[in-house]
Scaffold this active site. Structure first.
Site, PDB file in Angstrom:
ATOM      1  N   ARG A  29       0.241  -6.073 -14.784  1.00 37.72           N
ATOM      2  CA  ARG A  29       1.264  -4.918 -14.595  1.00 37.72           C
ATOM      3  C   ARG A  29       2.473  -4.761 -15.356  1.00 37.72           C
ATOM      4  O   ARG A  29       3.679  -4.942 -15.154  1.00 37.72           O
ATOM      5  CB  ARG A  29       1.643  -4.612 -13.405  1.00 37.72           C
TER       6      ARG A  29
ATOM      7  N   ASP B 125      -7.124   3.216  -6.056  1.00 33.18           N
ATOM      8  CA  ASP B 125      -6.488   3.053  -4.756  1.00 33.18           C
ATOM      9  C   ASP B 125      -7.496   3.424  -3.430  1.00 33.18           C
ATOM     10  O   ASP B 125      -7.113   3.310  -2.356  1.00 33.18           O
ATOM     11  CB  ASP B 125      -5.077   3.811  -4.548  1.00 33.18           C
TER      12      ASP B 125
ATOM     13  N   CYS C 214       1.810  -8.822  -9.569  1.00 32.05           N
ATOM     14  CA  CYS C 214       1.578  -8.706  -8.060  1.00 32.05           C
ATOM     15  C   CYS C 214       0.194  -9.008  -7.971  1.00 32.05           C
ATOM     16  O   CYS C 214      -0.599  -9.572  -8.745  1.00 32.05           O
ATOM     17  CB  CYS C 214       1.582  -7.070  -7.533  1.00 32.05           C
TER      18      CYS C 214
ATOM     19  N   ARG D 245       3.679  -0.860   4.315  1.00 34.60           N
ATOM     20  CA  ARG D 245       4.148  -0.182   2.970  1.00 34.60           C
ATOM     21  C   ARG D 245       3.677   1.116   2.787  1.00 34.60           C
ATOM     22  O   ARG D 245       4.415   2.003   2.201  1.00 34.60           O
ATOM     23  CB  ARG D 245       3.685  -1.286   1.913  1.00 34.60           C
TER      24      ARG D 245
ATOM     25  N   LYS E 272       2.974   8.745  -0.571  1.00 39.03           N
ATOM     26  CA  LYS E 272       3.867   7.485  -0.727  1.00 39.03           C
ATOM     27  C   LYS E 272       4.374   7.486  -2.375  1.00 39.03           C
ATOM     28  O   LYS E 272       5.384   7.524  -2.681  1.00 39.03           O
ATOM     29  CB  LYS E 272       3.203   6.096  -0.468  1.00 39.03           C
ATOM     30  N   ASN E 273       3.392   7.644  -2.988  1.00 38.49           N
ATOM     31  CA  ASN E 273       3.390   7.560  -4.416  1.00 38.49           C
ATOM     32  C   ASN E 273       4.052   8.470  -5.015  1.00 38.49           C
ATOM     33  O   ASN E 273       4.948   8.322  -6.015  1.00 38.49           O
ATOM     34  CB  ASN E 273       2.245   7.339  -5.268  1.00 38.49           C
TER      35      ASN E 273
END
Ligand code: UD1
Length: 422
Positions: free
Chosen positions: A123, A308, A118, A400, A22-23
């Site tokens: 951030r 993560d 978030c 997501r 994803k990233n």
């Protein structure tokens, strides 16, 4: 809103295919803005974050097509490109800020909404903006938007990041491909997703040296062309599924898994009593024998232990033998899963940036709430090990970043169902 019901207790056995990252994909997609020729990404993951980036690029005037059921993303930014990234899209996903560097490099100006905070922390974007200013951009914050212009075009510069930010490294690397002269990024992030982006940019004609090390040198070129690129394996999805047999027993082979992507994580698993074996197709994971041992973990930029995977590791430590300490150094507020795990009978105490987990014999199923992407999957992992049913609510976070999580886990013997929301 959908919820996921997990019934714990089954040992797992079989194979889980690991998707493209994803990233990496979220950084690769904005690279279409750097060229008028087609850019095609293979091995793309099928996730709602990818749909959000698709919507953002389309709102800017790029053509983005999802082919082969989302596995291939074909993009073209031939036409006129708008330079405003709207708050309505950016607030949904922080990675939207990755259009800033490419837009500024291509058009000489860009207006990008500040993403805001978030669930896991504040951030800010100061590392991105300070670097772009060093490259000749003028940036002002007005009405919640960064207004950036590069009156004389972006110029190469020597930049030392105060922290090895992943997003800033990607943004500046992309901006520098079309800048005049040479840009040197010191204290650059070294994540595999950055190496993947550099590889794709090189196929497009960019001159980049050192991606994967702390110093990246980019020699600006006049134009970039099209390319076809396969997205690197998702090391976070990989690590998450490696934890599944570690938590519930059994043996799972993660297809497409590579040890170099998860080295520090695999070392921690080894210390906890989990065997990781390289196979022709990926990585095979099983408990060595008996109960998992408690270990200490501190999150660090790559090649250190990834933030993560911290929440998922906590799920494993909840039933480990002994006391473990999980230190979070990247984000200030990333233990939102801890109170949910407490509801399942875990013994977790959070003081500042460290969670102390005293392993219990068994977790018990409970209704829990997902607060962010990685927290939600950690609750699913915990549910796999728990007695009875765990209902994970608010699973939109999960979609997501994890494609078909129920199918993948069911295929290896987990009892897991999605219950559509009203
Ligand atoms: C990326 C990943 C995310 C991962 C994170 C850290 C993507 C789309 N997301 O996020 O999954 O958790 O790396 O590995 O790739 N910071 C500043 N100023 C800045 C930029 C960052 O203070 O200008 C701080 C952040 O608040 C955070 C830390 O630096 O505390 C790490 O952020 P960064 O590496 O930039 O993460 P992202 O690129 O946002």
């Amino acid at each position: 809103m959908d919820s996921i019901v997990v019934t714990g207790g089954n040992a797992l056995s079989g194979q889980i295919p690991i998707a493209g990252a994803k990233n990496a994909c979220l950084a690769l997609m904005p690279a279409t803005l750097l060229t008028e020729e087609p850019l095609t990404l293979m091995n793309a993951p099928r996730l709602s974050d990818i749909k959000t980036m698709t919507a953002l690029l389309q709102s800017l005037g790029a053509e983005v097509q999802s082919l082969q059921e989302g596995r291939v993303i074909a993009m073209s930014s031939l036409g006129p490109i708008s330079t405003t990234a709207d708050y309505d899209i950016v607030r949904k996903m922080r990675a939207s800020n990755l259009v800033l560097g490419p837009l500024l490099a291509r058009e000489g100006h860009a207006i990008v909404s500040l993403p805001g905070g978030c669930a896991i922390g504040a951030r800010p974007m100061d590392i991105h903006t300070t670097a772009l200013e060093a490259m000749g951009a003028e940036i002002e914050l007005r009405d919640g938007y960064l207004h950036a212009t590069a009156p004389g075009g972006l110029k190469g510069a020597k930049i030392a990041f105060r922290f090895a930010s992943v997003g800033a490294t990607e943004n500046i690397m992309m901006a520098a491909t079309l800048a005049k002269g040479t840009t040197v990024i010191e204290n650059a992030a070294r994540e595999p997703e950055i190496v993947d982006l550099a590889a794709c940019l090189a196929k497009m004609g960019a001159q980049i040296d050192g991606a994967g090390s702390s110093t990246i040198t980019i020699q600006g070129v006049d134009r970039l062309g099209g390319a076809t690129h396969a997205v690197v394996t998702d090391r976070i999805e990989l690590g998450t599924y490696m934890l599944a047999p570690a938590i519930c027993g059994g043996e799972v082979e993660c297809i497409g898994g590579r040890l170099d992507l998860v080295q520090s994580f695999a070392e921690k698993l080894d210390a906890a009593g989990i065997a990781v074996e390289e196979t022709a197709a990926g990585l095979k994971v099983a408990r060595k024998n008996g109960r998992t041992s408690a270990i200490d973990v501190s999150t660090q930029p790559f090649p250190g232990f990834p933030t993560d995977l911290q929440a998922q590791m906590m799920a494993l430590m909840c039933t480990a033998d002994g006391v473990s300490h999980l230190e979070e150094t990247i984000f200030e507020n990333r233990f939102m899963h801890a109170p949910e795990l407490l509801r399942m009978g875990a013994d977790v105490e959070v003081h500042g940036g460290t969670a102390t987990v005293t392993g219990v014999e068994r977790l018990k199923g409970a209704p829990v709430m997902a607060t962010d992407l990685r927290a939600s999957v950690s609750l699913i992992l915990a549910g796999l090990a728990a007695e009875g049913d765990t209902v994970v609510n608010r699973v939109y976070h999960l979609d997501r970043g994890y494609e078909h999580v129920e199918e993948k886990l069911r295929a290896v013997g987990a009892k897991i169902e999605r219950v559509p929301g009203a």
